[in-house]
Enzyme design. Sequence first.
Site, PDB file in Angstrom:
ATOM      1  CE1 TYR A  44      -4.393   1.256  -0.449  1.00  0.00           C
ATOM      2  CE2 TYR A  44      -3.306   2.476   1.748  1.00  0.00           C
ATOM      3  CZ  TYR A  44      -3.690   2.208   0.456  1.00  0.00           C
ATOM      4  OH  TYR A  44      -5.427   3.040   0.173  1.00  0.00           O
ATOM      5  NE  ARG A 101      -9.042  12.278  -3.221  1.00  0.00           N
ATOM      6  CZ  ARG A 101      -8.821  11.821  -2.793  1.00  0.00           C
ATOM      7  NH1 ARG A 101      -7.350  12.148  -2.321  1.00  0.00           N
ATOM      8  NH2 ARG A 101      -8.754  10.861  -1.490  1.00  0.00           N
ATOM      9  CE  LYS A 143      -7.516   2.747   0.691  1.00  0.00           C
ATOM     10  NZ  LYS A 143      -7.517   3.221   2.136  1.00  0.00           N
ATOM     11  CD  GLU A 195      -9.857   3.322  -0.861  1.00  0.00           C
ATOM     12  OE1 GLU A 195      -8.868   4.453  -0.113  1.00  0.00           O
ATOM     13  OE2 GLU A 195     -11.030   3.358  -0.014  1.00  0.00           O
ATOM     14  CG  ASP A 196      -7.841   7.037  -4.019  1.00  0.00           C
ATOM     15  OD1 ASP A 196      -8.007   7.136  -2.306  1.00  0.00           O
ATOM     16  OD2 ASP A 196      -6.938   6.220  -3.975  1.00  0.00           O
ATOM     17  CG  ASP A 205     -10.248   4.171   3.626  1.00  0.00           C
ATOM     18  OD1 ASP A 205     -10.729   3.697   4.717  1.00  0.00           O
ATOM     19  OD2 ASP A 205      -9.548   3.662   3.295  1.00  0.00           O
ATOM     20  CG  ASP A 206     -10.399   8.444  -0.578  1.00  0.00           C
ATOM     21  OD1 ASP A 206      -9.011   7.821   0.135  1.00  0.00           O
ATOM     22  OD2 ASP A 206     -11.192   7.475  -1.205  1.00  0.00           O
ATOM     23  CG  ASN A 228      -1.180   8.793   2.255  1.00  0.00           C
ATOM     24  OD1 ASN A 228      -0.706   8.967   3.420  1.00  0.00           O
ATOM     25  ND2 ASN A 228      -2.254   8.597   2.705  1.00  0.00           N
TER      26      ASN A 228
END
Length: 624
Positions: free
Chosen positions: A140, A193, A211, A283-284, A306-307, A448
């Site tokens: 990750y 993203r 993930k 996610e993202d 999750d973000d 990150n």
Amino acid sequence: MFSRPSLCGTVGKLCRCGTSATGKTAVAAATVPTARHYHEVVGDIICPSQVRGIDHIRDPRLNKGLAFTLEERQTLGIHGLQPARFKTQEEQLQLCKIAVNRYTEPLNKYLYLSDLYDRNERLFFRFLSENIEDLMPIVYTPTVGLACQRFGLIYRRPHGLFITYNDRGHIFDVMKNWPEPNVRAICVTDGERILGLGDLGACGMGIPVGKLALYTALAGIKPHQCLPIVVDVGTNNIDLLEDPLYVGLRQKRVVGREYDDFIDEFMEAVVQRYGQNTLIQFEDFGNHNAFRFLDKYRNTYCTFNDDIQGTASVAVAGLYASKRITGKSFKDYTFLFAGAGEAAIGIADLTVKAMVQDGVPIEEAYNRIYMVDIDGLLTKSRKVGNLDGHKIHYAKDINPMSDLAEIVSTIKPSVLIGASAAAGIFTPEILRTMADNNERPVVFALSNPTSKAECTAEDAYKHTDARVIFSSGSPFPPVQIGEKTFYPGQGNNAYIFPGVGLGVICTGTHHIPDEMFLIAAQELANFVEPSDIERGSLYPPLSSIRNVSMNIAVGVTKCAYDRGLASTYPEPQDKRKWLENQLYNFNYESSMPASWVWPRMPYIKTRDLVPTKLYGKQKSEEVM
């Protein structure tokens, strides 16, 4: 002379053909078996009659390498296909450690682990789970970001589904192509993203793959129950569109009503294929879509982002732990967020809930949180920028300011949280100001990958006289200040989402309330030992993350039944034991079919066997 054999027939059936001496095509007399697939088994229950001996070597779910016993090799018909050496799984793990450490480049280590996953599933997950501190940065962040950037170059095998905008109207048909019938958790991205790297389109597949690998390694969720998905609607990254190695749709992103309808169809297809209680982790996605989809789907599907929620939970856990150092409560804190995207808003929203739970009135809770976006401090009177969506809750009735150093000097926050993906914006001046205004300043640089962090751990300790309470989103090396060495803790979402996922999947939860993420934050903070705080970390060692995940899963399970959200009944009394019984087994199991002994049959004398004519008339009847 015979010509080179060619492959003929349908996709599912191959025949070996050649040309005879007379020029006519002849089909080989021997029947060629149906083509075999990459995975010969689905689920975790193997039907022995459906698996050939050679499949135990070819299928990563069955393969044990040199750990097959002599009896297994001979019975399965694979004896002689391997060297004479017999190894234990422990010996294989030692070899894996030697092999991965041969590489100096993180991306090469990532490729080795990917190859191991394709060869031997159980060995991969055991190796990952038992060496999580060393391998987490590889599978990750930060290495997965580099893997996504090089995805077109390193792509080998499909580890998930690619659903493109060209498949609209047929998304369910695409999902039927995934061979697993019992998927319980989906991680989906549109690649807009990816970490702090921006729009990577279909190359973002590395994120859901990573993930879900952590779902198994850290929480014991069975890998066949996990499905990574990319919804490919194009990319606005010109560099990718012109890249000959790009693997996604070469078109600009679909937006507006067409995009929303496409995501609606995707959500409906998931439910149609796998059921209403299938966990869908977003996610993202881009900031402008993340909150919209969370608000739109959270009460009709089993979903979370999750973000937003995972990041919030791990950050609030760090804030809970920081209270043990500062000796203050949340009502004594003033928060300043650098960044007003999905991560920052998510942390702020959950922080408000934590303060309310501690007895702070909700209006006061909102008033203690300040937020800065690219246009400056969120204020009701500013002339530039916008206050869309959740931002409006944090806009203050004060004069606009755009310089972060001026904002820090004016507001005097006790907690400074970075979620901006703007590298280095926590300058030495800002860090010194935090130290001047607070005995123990709290600074979280959460962006990150590492290259996007608001400051380094070394800068944070150096410019605050080592009084800072520091946490980061990506790992930083230890920092030596004087005679003391600090080991900064990483506020990694991996502390949170595997345990939440385990509890949600096992209970068959309908919807996921924010309360579950607050419970996860509290469970994580409770796991922090005084020795962790002494070494400079607000989080427990990554080596204990499996125990953390189980504690979180137990808390989520209790919440699901207390709130009436669970659909698995009856409610288990010993929830921890019940969860443990459903975990993935990282150790090898016997490849032999089960066998057992029958009791000796008792002797019973049978009557004589008399032939009976079954068809036609008897001879006596024919005479008459």
